[in-house]
Design a protein around this motif. Structure first.
Motif, short mmCIF file in Angstrom:
data_model
loop_
_atom_site.label_atom_id
_atom_site.label_comp_id
_atom_site.label_asym_id
_atom_site.label_seq_id
_atom_site.Cartn_x
_atom_site.Cartn_y
_atom_site.Cartn_z
N UNK B 123 0.80 -1.26 0.08
CA UNK B 123 0.12 0.01 -0.01
C UNK B 123 0.91 1.24 0.03
N UNK B 124 0.40 2.24 0.28
CA UNK B 124 0.80 3.55 0.04
C UNK B 124 1.97 3.80 0.97
N UNK B 125 1.83 3.18 2.45
CA UNK B 125 2.82 3.07 3.23
C UNK B 125 3.75 2.36 3.25
N UNK B 126 4.10 1.48 2.04
CA UNK B 126 4.85 0.22 1.84
C UNK B 126 4.83 -0.75 2.59
N UNK B 127 3.63 -0.82 3.07
CA UNK B 127 3.20 -2.27 4.01
C UNK B 127 2.69 -3.27 3.23
N UNK B 128 3.16 -4.20 3.19
CA UNK B 128 2.63 -5.62 2.24
C UNK B 128 1.13 -5.80 2.83
N UNK B 129 0.44 -5.88 1.80
CA UNK B 129 -1.11 -6.27 1.99
C UNK B 129 -1.61 -7.89 1.43
N UNK B 130 -0.54 -8.30 0.36
CA UNK B 130 -0.60 -9.51 -0.13
C UNK B 130 0.91 -9.99 -0.65
N UNK B 131 0.96 -11.30 -0.27
CA UNK B 131 2.39 -11.89 -0.91
C UNK B 131 1.83 -13.12 -1.51
N UNK B 132 2.69 -13.74 -2.54
CA UNK B 132 2.40 -14.95 -3.08
C UNK B 132 3.36 -15.24 -4.21
N UNK B 133 2.72 -16.27 -4.99
CA UNK B 133 3.71 -16.78 -6.07
C UNK B 133 2.73 -17.21 -7.26
N UNK B 134 3.41 -17.19 -8.59
CA UNK B 134 2.63 -17.69 -9.67
C UNK B 134 3.65 -18.46 -10.76
N UNK B 135 2.91 -19.09 -11.44
CA UNK B 135 3.71 -19.88 -12.49
C UNK B 135 3.06 -19.62 -13.74
N UNK B 136 3.91 -19.33 -14.79
CA UNK B 136 3.26 -19.10 -16.08
C UNK B 136 4.22 -19.82 -16.98
N UNK B 137 3.28 -19.95 -18.26
CA UNK B 137 4.22 -20.60 -19.47
C UNK B 137 4.73 -19.24 -20.25
N UNK B 138 5.98 -19.91 -20.80
CA UNK B 138 6.46 -18.74 -21.67
C UNK B 138 7.10 -19.21 -22.83
N UNK B 139 7.22 -18.50 -23.79
CA UNK B 139 7.53 -18.95 -25.03
C UNK B 139 9.32 -19.36 -25.07
#
Lengths: 173, 139
Positions: B123-139
């Protein structure tokens, strides 16, 4: 949660994409979508959660003939009546904030992406549960659930893992 | 169009401001689209007088949805194979959120090239509101 029939429709995808502020034409423009490698309109990555609309028992939607726990004439339609100040009631029954608890984690595995015309069914099974102590919110009770979304052919399309938390007290800000 | 594996390096990152000055109306819009009408997200009277919070707050899933826009803008449409998050702090009306993805691995699996991403939204105070991971297909 069990959802027997979740028809994925273009207008619902459009409204959902608008609500998350995503104007990507892949969610609304058929001719654009047709020209991409995806080949058709698809749903945004978190759209499966909107299956709640099709869960007949979903408790966070007001239902005909049932009292709703949000405000009407008074602050709460159902919770925290005088008799609920009775200490024999659990925190769950007394605290509006724990009506359903808070959402702690959400994970989606995509076997393929959802598109208009899909007719999904969803089956939810409970996962693990655990407790944790927190300075800001007291004892935290976590519970996990796994939902499998299948299409009209029975093919598994999305697997969702959700973790909910019920806090002992309102989280200090 | 996906990202190109041979142009990607561990540590590459991408970020977007996903919402400026979050409105109560957008939270209501999300309630309507998602079907989650929990009054803590829209009912000022209930949330302050019964639930005990200072005001309404956003659905975690709204923050996940908005963060997902950053992800699909980065990796391309229909490219995600996994997206998972923790909601680490509440998001309030008026918040301005920035979502960021960083490449943590480029790998091969079942003949596909995949990237793993570490995600965070602040957020605007540089506080984390969400953390996570993702995986995606790339070319």
């Amino acid at each position: 949660m069990a959802v027997e029939r979740f028809p994925v429709e273009a207008s619902h995808i459009l409204m959902f994409a608008r609500s998350i502020g995503d104007s990507n034409p892949i969610y609304s423009d058929e001719s654009h979508a047709g020209s991409t490698e995806v080949g058709s309109i698809i749903a945004p990555p978190t759209f499966a959660q909107a299956s709640a609309q099709f869960d007949p028992d979903y408790f966070l939607r007001p239902k005909d003939g049932q009292k709703w726990f949000g405000s009407g004439g008074t602050a709460s339609g159902t919770l925290v009546k005088d008799e609920d100040k009775d200490d024999s009631k659990s925190d769950d029954e007394k605290s509006g904030s724990s009506a359903g608890g808070l959402h702690a984690e959400q994970h989606f595995t995509y076997h393929r992406h959802l598109k208009p015309g899909d007719v999904l069914s969803a089956e939810t099974k409970p996962g693990e549960s655990w407790e944790k102590e927190s300075k800001r919110a007291g004892v935290l009770k976590f519970s996990e659930s796994i939902t499998e979304y299948r299409d009209q052919t029975g093919e598994l399309v999305v697997t969702a893992r959700s973790v909910g938390v019920v806090t002992e007290k309102v989280i200090e800000q | 169009m996906g990202l190109k594996a041979d142009e990607l390096n561990v540590g590459d990152s991408y970020s977007e401001v996903i919402v400026e000055d979050l409105t109560r109306t957008q939270i209501v819009q999300y309630a309507g689209a998602s079907g989650d009408y929990n009054p803590v997200h829209s009912d000022e009277k209930f949330v302050t007088e019964v639930a005990g919070y200072p005001t309404v707050f956003a659905h975690g899933m709204l923050t996940m949805g908005m963060t997902g826009r950053m992800l699909t803008n980065y990796v391309g449409d229909g490219r995600l194979t996994y997206y998972g998050v923790r909601f680490v702090n509440q998001v309030w009306p008026g918040d301005t959120l920035t979502a960021r993805a960083e490449v943590s691995e480029v790998r091969e699996e079942d003949g596909q090239t995949l990237i793993d991403l570490t995600i965070s939204t602040t957020n605007q105070d540089e506080k984390f509101v969400l953390t996570g991971n993702a995986t995606a297909r790339v070319d």
